[in-house]
Design a protein around this motif. Structure first.
Motif: not given
Length: 213
Positions: A139, A142-143, A152, A156, A161, A164-165, A167
């Motif tokens: 995570t 990558q994020l 946060r 994720a 992930r 999360y991306s 939202r």
């Protein structure tokens, strides 16, 4: 051994391993609100969490906060079954299992990345904490979420992930509130650990300061 005996052997070994880890699984800690008491009851868990932190970077307190909210420290935790017609036990909503409630696809990816084996199981705290650390490491990579941002990281972890991306948590106020509770517990555990960590760094008879600090 003939070829048809191999599946039977594999089944027997798998059954033995499952029973072994089930019978040896420790009880949840008596005081899960105090990380010092958790480690006093299960000192080897400190070693596992410390090793995961050294390998992947997620702080010990954050790892334990994840496990608290994922499984309440129950080794064989699963989501409750749904009910067919409101009364017949039916399927489970997800494949989440073990201390870290790792889903089957994520656990398979973890095994492939870190070496598959008979004894790497979700019901063992050592492997569960290493999984949490590994997942958060990806995570972070990558994020770009900091490993010291438990809220946060947990969003994720819970949403995946990809979620999360996208939202996905914006439409889930309950999950946002849960992530805040994870963060608060992680910070509380961290404050508690600062007062007692030294006793777990030298708890075995062959360990002595300064070589185990």
């Amino acid at each position: 051994m003939t070829w048809y005996g191999l599946p039977v052997l594999g089944l027997l070994i798998g059954t033995w391993a499952t029973l072994r880890f089930s019978l040896l699984a420790p009880d949840p800690p008596a005081d899960p609100d105090n990380v010092c008491e958790i480690f006093r009851e299960h000192p080897v868990w400190y070693d596992y969490a410390s090793a995961s932190e050294d390998r992947w970077g997620t702080p010990i307190a954050t790892q334990l906060a994840f496990v608290y909210y994922e499984s309440s420290f129950r080794s064989h935790a699963r989501p409750p079954r749904t009910r067919l017609w409101g009364m017949i036990p039916w399927t489970r909503p997800t494949t989440a299992y073990g201390y870290a409630q790792a889903l089957d696809p994520a656990w398979t990816e973890y095994l492939e990345a870190n070496g598959d084996g008979w004894f790497t199981v979700r019901t063992d705290m050592e492997h569960a904490l290493d999984f949490v650390g590994w997942y958060n490491h990806l995570t972070h990579r990558q994020l770009g979420i900091a490993l010291y941002d438990p809220r946060r990281l947990y969003l994720a972890y819970h949403e995946g992930r990809g979620g999360y991306s996208r939202r996905s948590y914006d439409r889930k106020p309950d999950i946002q509130a849960l992530a805040t509770r994870v963060q608060n517990r992680a910070f509380r555990y961290d404050n508690q650990l600062q007062a007692c960590e030294q006793e777990f760094q030298c708890w075995r008879w062959y360990q002595f300061w300064p070589f185990c600090g």
